[in-house]
Design a protein around this motif. Structure first.
Motif, mmCIF file in Angstrom:
data_model
loop_
_atom_site.group_PDB
_atom_site.id
_atom_site.type_symbol
_atom_site.label_atom_id
_atom_site.label_comp_id
_atom_site.label_asym_id
_atom_site.label_seq_id
_atom_site.Cartn_x
_atom_site.Cartn_y
_atom_site.Cartn_z
ATOM 1 N N GLU A 171 0.808 -1.223 0.000
ATOM 2 C CA GLU A 171 0.000 0.000 0.000
ATOM 3 C C GLU A 171 0.839 1.271 0.000
ATOM 4 O O GLU A 171 0.318 2.355 -0.219
ATOM 5 C CB GLU A 171 -0.943 0.003 1.206
ATOM 6 C CG GLU A 171 -1.986 -1.093 1.116
ATOM 7 C CD GLU A 171 -2.996 -1.058 2.242
ATOM 8 O OE1 GLU A 171 -2.604 -0.793 3.401
ATOM 9 O OE2 GLU A 171 -4.182 -1.290 1.954
ATOM 10 N N ASN A 172 2.148 1.141 0.220
ATOM 11 C CA ASN A 172 3.028 2.307 0.258
ATOM 12 C C ASN A 172 3.426 2.682 -1.174
ATOM 13 O O ASN A 172 4.229 1.999 -1.804
ATOM 14 C CB ASN A 172 4.272 1.992 1.096
ATOM 15 C CG ASN A 172 5.192 3.181 1.256
ATOM 16 O OD1 ASN A 172 5.033 4.205 0.596
ATOM 17 N ND2 ASN A 172 6.166 3.045 2.140
ATOM 18 N N THR A 173 2.878 3.769 -1.688
ATOM 19 C CA THR A 173 3.172 4.183 -3.067
ATOM 20 C C THR A 173 4.623 4.619 -3.234
ATOM 21 O O THR A 173 5.113 4.710 -4.354
ATOM 22 C CB THR A 173 2.234 5.322 -3.521
ATOM 23 O OG1 THR A 173 2.379 6.424 -2.625
ATOM 24 C CG2 THR A 173 0.788 4.851 -3.547
ATOM 25 N N GLU A 174 5.324 4.865 -2.127
ATOM 26 C CA GLU A 174 6.736 5.258 -2.178
ATOM 27 C C GLU A 174 7.670 4.079 -1.903
ATOM 28 O O GLU A 174 8.885 4.245 -1.845
ATOM 29 C CB GLU A 174 7.007 6.373 -1.157
ATOM 30 C CG GLU A 174 6.142 7.613 -1.340
ATOM 31 C CD GLU A 174 6.363 8.294 -2.671
ATOM 32 O OE1 GLU A 174 7.516 8.422 -3.105
ATOM 33 O OE2 GLU A 174 5.347 8.678 -3.298
ATOM 34 N N GLY A 175 7.114 2.876 -1.712
ATOM 35 C CA GLY A 175 7.938 1.701 -1.440
ATOM 36 C C GLY A 175 8.892 1.417 -2.595
ATOM 37 O O GLY A 175 8.576 1.639 -3.757
#
Length: 198
Positions: free
Chosen positions: A181-185
């Protein structure tokens, strides 16, 4: 299949045989499953979810669409979405041919609900799906199973990890299905993104 010369009905059991041109296959018709997208500014079907012009009337009627005065409306509108859609005022079925058309909010796009094809990217540092090619959280399990993904102990793993790609992916070691869910992962190289294929 039918033999062309006399229309005799046959059933072949040899799955490796090749039609020599003397036979006509009899196939099960495709099932059209359709859904409506909310009418709002610039709403449209996701890439790969559009019906073609020939399928539009059947798809539109599946979602309460109707022909306006017996006519299927096809045009090159700039204020309507590309593809199959319904006019909110009367549910008339339309097909927009303008790929740059922008929904002004008065039209309900009619989209296919059939699963999109999936492809698996290699497990490499920083690797992720191209913009627009991510599956949603709801689509992830079905998409990942297409490319060999498995539930880990019957569970679908969802979290806000920083060391994984955003979206749907498999862990390289056991093909467990995950959704980041982390778009910056950022992929540390141990995960294979599951992306919309062509």
């Amino acid at each position: 299949f039918l033999q062309k010369i006399d229309r005799a009905i046959h059933f072949g059991t040899n799955v490796t045989s090749i039609n020599n041109g003397e036979f006509q296959p009899v196939c099960k018709p495709a099932v059209i499953d359709a859904s409506l997208v909310e009418a709002s500014y610039d709403s449209k079907c996701r890439a790969g979810r559009n019906f073609n012009e020939k399928e539009c009337v059947e798809a539109g009627t599946k979602v309460v669409g109707r022909l306006r005065q017996g006519k299927f409306l096809v045009g090159d509108w700039t204020n309507a979405p590309y593809g199959c859609f319904l006019d909110m005022s009367d549910n008339a079925i339309h097909y927009g041919r303008n790929q740059n058309g922008i929904n002004n909010g008065n039209f309900l796009p009619v989209c296919t609900t059939n699963p999109l094809p999936a492809m698996l990217l290699p497990a490499e540092n920083g690797n992720k799906c191209p913009i627009g090619d991510n599956f949603s959280k709801e689509e992830c399990v079905a998409a990942a199973e297409q490319v060999g993904g498995r539930l880990r102990r019957g569970k679908y793993l969802v979290d806000n990890w920083t060391h994984t790609p955003p979206g749907c992916f498999l862990q390289r070691s056991d093909y467990a299905i995950h959704f980041g869910e982390n778009t910056e992962g950022v992929n540390n190289g141990h995960f294979q993104p599951v992306c919309v294929g062509v």
